[in-house]
Design a protein around this motif. Structure first.
Motif, PDB file in Angstrom:
ATOM      1  N   MET A   1      -2.224  39.665  33.261  1.00 19.65           N
ATOM      2  CA  MET A   1      -2.100  40.543  32.098  1.00 19.65           C
ATOM      3  C   MET A   1      -2.383  42.015  32.437  1.00 19.65           C
ATOM      4  O   MET A   1      -2.107  42.888  31.636  1.00 19.65           O
ATOM      5  CB  MET A   1      -3.091  40.098  31.017  1.00 19.65           C
TER       6      MET A   1
ATOM      7  N   ILE B   1      -8.465  36.796  24.327  1.00 19.76           N
ATOM      8  CA  ILE B   1      -7.092  37.277  24.512  1.00 19.76           C
ATOM      9  C   ILE B   1      -6.936  38.664  23.885  1.00 19.76           C
ATOM     10  O   ILE B   1      -6.327  39.569  24.453  1.00 19.76           O
ATOM     11  CB  ILE B   1      -6.081  36.297  23.863  1.00 19.76           C
TER      12      ILE B   1
ATOM     13  N   TYR C   1       1.505  28.591  30.991  1.00 17.60           N
ATOM     14  CA  TYR C   1       0.101  28.326  30.684  1.00 17.60           C
ATOM     15  C   TYR C   1      -0.035  27.441  29.440  1.00 17.60           C
ATOM     16  O   TYR C   1      -0.787  26.464  29.428  1.00 17.60           O
ATOM     17  CB  TYR C   1      -0.601  29.673  30.569  1.00 17.60           C
ATOM     18  N   GLN C   2       0.742  27.745  28.401  1.00 17.86           N
ATOM     19  CA  GLN C   2       0.683  26.922  27.185  1.00 17.86           C
ATOM     20  C   GLN C   2       1.161  25.503  27.480  1.00 17.86           C
ATOM     21  O   GLN C   2       0.598  24.533  26.972  1.00 17.86           O
ATOM     22  CB  GLN C   2       1.532  27.544  26.062  1.00 17.86           C
TER      23      GLN C   2
ATOM     24  N   LEU D   1      -2.772  42.006  26.997  1.00 15.06           N
ATOM     25  CA  LEU D   1      -1.613  41.192  26.630  1.00 15.06           C
ATOM     26  C   LEU D   1      -1.207  41.484  25.184  1.00 15.06           C
ATOM     27  O   LEU D   1      -2.014  41.340  24.277  1.00 15.06           O
ATOM     28  CB  LEU D   1      -1.961  39.703  26.763  1.00 15.06           C
TER      29      LEU D   1
ATOM     30  N   GLN E   1       2.886  33.063  30.220  1.00 17.34           N
ATOM     31  CA  GLN E   1       2.257  32.497  29.031  1.00 17.34           C
ATOM     32  C   GLN E   1       2.840  31.132  28.678  1.00 17.34           C
ATOM     33  O   GLN E   1       2.118  30.218  28.290  1.00 17.34           O
ATOM     34  CB  GLN E   1       2.425  33.457  27.836  1.00 17.34           C
TER      35      GLN E   1
ATOM     36  N   GLY F   1       4.712  33.162  23.636  1.00 18.12           N
ATOM     37  CA  GLY F   1       4.457  32.110  24.618  1.00 18.12           C
ATOM     38  C   GLY F   1       4.245  30.768  23.944  1.00 18.12           C
ATOM     39  O   GLY F   1       4.759  29.741  24.386  1.00 18.12           O
TER      40      GLY F   1
ATOM     41  N   ILE G   1      -4.043  33.538  35.459  1.00 14.75           N
ATOM     42  CA  ILE G   1      -3.374  33.832  34.177  1.00 14.75           C
ATOM     43  C   ILE G   1      -3.918  35.125  33.576  1.00 14.75           C
ATOM     44  O   ILE G   1      -3.163  35.997  33.161  1.00 14.75           O
ATOM     45  CB  ILE G   1      -3.539  32.656  33.198  1.00 14.75           C
TER      46      ILE G   1
ATOM     47  N   TYR H   1       1.760  36.816  23.436  1.00 11.40           N
ATOM     48  CA  TYR H   1       0.923  35.611  23.359  1.00 11.40           C
ATOM     49  C   TYR H   1       1.523  34.604  22.378  1.00 11.40           C
ATOM     50  O   TYR H   1       1.686  33.428  22.689  1.00 11.40           O
ATOM     51  CB  TYR H   1      -0.493  35.991  22.941  1.00 11.40           C
TER      52      TYR H   1
END
Lengths: 275, 299
Positions: B103, A96, A17-18, A101, A14, A109, B99, A106
């Motif tokens: 999960m 999301i 990705y962020q 997750l 995460q 992250g 991504i 999340y």
């Protein structure tokens, strides 16, 4: 299930990705990293990096940590509030929410990514200060400065999430963060050194909000006339209280779905589509 | 055990009753369609099953879970394809699938998924450069990245051109051939007919008909409609079940056995001494059935 990834591994993904999304959004990267740096350089040029008698520091020595805090707050507060609200507008948060997750991973992250981006801004700012403007860093106060930085960024990340929880859209998040951060930056000693001529009530206002409790201890750690080790427990506790309060409120009030306003706009658009 | 078990489900938003007490069951491997016009309550129903919304009353069990509990293990076994594309534009197709795949405990290989949805040429392209149809296919890929047992498809082809629709249908059929259970919502009659094993027609928050696409049409078209105008007499003595009186005294009778019922009606008319003005006997088409069931013929 046994092959479920650990939350730590998920958090790592995460954060990556962020970070990716942040660095691929030029406007965010510009305002977070280069804008504070620009102000710092301009201030140092305009004021000729003079010695400020009342503060016992040079212009650069004062503004490098102050603008570093501004960059850190932009990376956490402004950036988290606006991107989170925009992601909600687009339905990304809803997506999301439909995956396994955990929400905490999340949000974690986002916060860890903000800490890393803030750290990068601070290192660039202080690095340029040290290399070109004679800014000094003291080993004695460095541990306290680092801890102050972490608590500050954590608190402003939580406040960013709280703003995202309270506002209806990404646009309003931009408006709210600017309208809160910029005035506070002026009265909390970010853009201007604290002045004895300022009215008392203004100082009281600055003391209520958390920004001053981030800037003051962090800047003090880089003040050559200061002899302590830099631990300002009162300010750190105060920051933490704001951070915990914001986390509790944000968790309770957070919305994952686009606001009904923008949702109905989408439905109208859909209704007019030829089928 | 049924994959989806819905009993007396209702959802209200204040005074607005979006879903007003519905029951349905979906078995392993079925493609079940909720068919109905916009505002019929389909999306609300699906969002309750997905765990996005809390129900007002009734009971819901999906894969043995109550979706409102938001169990992580439950979300690991479902895949959701939303109506609106919602992925960060800054990522590439491959990055997004990686991504989202991370999960889920068991996830499909990114390359394989890209192939299933036919986005090979766009693997490393940023999502912002994708066309609407390509985004929708990416959306499908993200919906099945966790190799789900149950897939929710909320209006998967709304806004598609005919060829994109065919492509999407093929993907859904491929998923079904893998033994996945699929709950689909659509407002296209032909889509439900083409894809679904079983269809529930929703209108105004209720399920107004349910069955296989064939039986749904057949069963309904057996209901022949007999109408006539008979002035000044009561139909009480007619002895038929499904009798209603419309505007201008027009009598409307739905009949499963039109030959018998016509006999009854004409016998009744003769003995009562009335003339059946404007008598008509019609068998509604499939489209008529749908429009009538959903009340959209008023528009």
């Amino acid at each position: 299930m046994s092959d479920r990834q650990s939350n730590v591994a998920l958090l790592g993904t995460q954060v990556g990705y962020q970070n990716k999304v942040f660095f691929r959004t030029p406007i965010a990267a510009f305002f977070t990293i280069f804008f504070p740096l620009m102000i710092f350089v301009v201030f140092s040029l305009v004021f000729g990096n003079q010695y400020i008698e009342e503060l016992g520091v040079t212009t650069a020595q004062y503004f490098a940590p102050a603008m570093a805090v501004f960059a850190a707050v932009s990376a956490s507060y402004t950036n988290i509030a606006t991107t989170t609200a925009y992601q909600r507008d687009m339905g990304i948060l809803k997506r999301i929410r439909g995956t396994p997750l955990p929400a905490s991973v999340y949000m974690g992250g986002k916060i860890v990514s903000a800490v890393l981006i803030a750290a990068l801004s601070v290192v660039i700012m202080m690095g340029i200060g040290i290399l070109f403007y004679g800014v000094e860093v003291y080993a004695r106060t460095l541990p306290a400065a680092i801890v102050t930085f972490l608590i500050g960024v954590g608190t402003f990340s939580a406040l960013g999430l709280l703003v995202a929880a309270l506002v209806p859209t990404g646009e309003s998040a931009t408006a709210v963060t600017n309208a809160t951060l910029l005035p506070l930056a002026f009265i909390s000693g970010v853009f201007l050194p604290p002045s004895d001529d300022a009215p008392v009530w203004l100082e009281t206002v600055a003391n209520i909000f958390p920004l001053k409790h981030f800037v003051e201890p962090f800047s003090t750690a880089f003040n050559p006339t200061y002899t302590g080790s830099g631990w300002n427990w009162a300010s750190l506790t105060y920051l933490l209280a704001w951070g915990i309060g914001a986390t509790i409120l944000a968790t309770r009030l957070f919305k994952w779905e686009p606001s009904t306003g923008s949702g109905s706009r989408r439905r109208r658009r859909r209704a007019t589509e030829p089928s | 055990m049924a994959i989806i078990d819905v009993e007396n489900l209702a959802k209200s938003y204040g005074d607005v009753h979006a879903v007003r007490g519905i029951d349905f069951h979906v078995e392993q491997g079925e493609i079940f369609a909720l068919l109905g016009p916009n505002g019929a309550g389909k999306s609300t129903t699906v969002e309750i099953l997905e765990g996005h919304r809390a129900r007002t009353s009734g009971s819901v069990s999906v894969l043995g879970y109550d979706p409102t509990e938001r169990d992580r293990a439950y979300r690991e076994r479902i895949g959701i394809v939303l109506q609106e594309t919602a992925v960060e534009d800054q990522l590439s197709v491959k990055e997004a699938i990686d991504i989202y795949g991370s999960m889920y405990p068991k996830h499909r290989a990114t390359g394989e998924l890209i192939e299933i949805v036919g986005l090979e040429a766009k693997t490393d392209a940023r999502i912002k450069t994708l066309s609407g149809g390509q985004r929708r296919r990416l959306e499908l890929a993200l919906g099945i990245v966790g190799d789900p047992d149950l897939i929710f498809l909320d209006e998967p082809t709304t806004g598609f051109d005919p060829s994109a629709r065919r492509q999407a249908w093929t993907i859904v059929e491929n998923l079904a051939s893998l033994g996945k259970t699929i709950l689909l919502t659509t407002h296209y009659m032909d889509e439900a007919q083409h894809l679904a094993n079983r269809v529930a027609v929703m209108a105004d928050g209720l399920i107004v008909a349910e069955g296989t696409p064939e039986s749904l049409g057949d069963r309904q078209s057996k209901k022949t409609v007999i109408t006539f105008v008979a002035v000044g007499v009561s139909t009480d003595s007619l002895g038929l079940a499904d009798v209603s009186t419309g505007d201008n005294g027009r009598i409307v009778i739905s009949s499963d056995e039109p030959t018998r019922d016509l006999h009854t009606i004409t016998g009744w008319a003769i003995s009562a001494g009335v003339e059946l003005t404007d008598l008509s006997v019609t068998r509604p088409s499939l489209e008529d059935v749908y429009l009538e069931l959903t009340g959209s013929n008023d528009e």
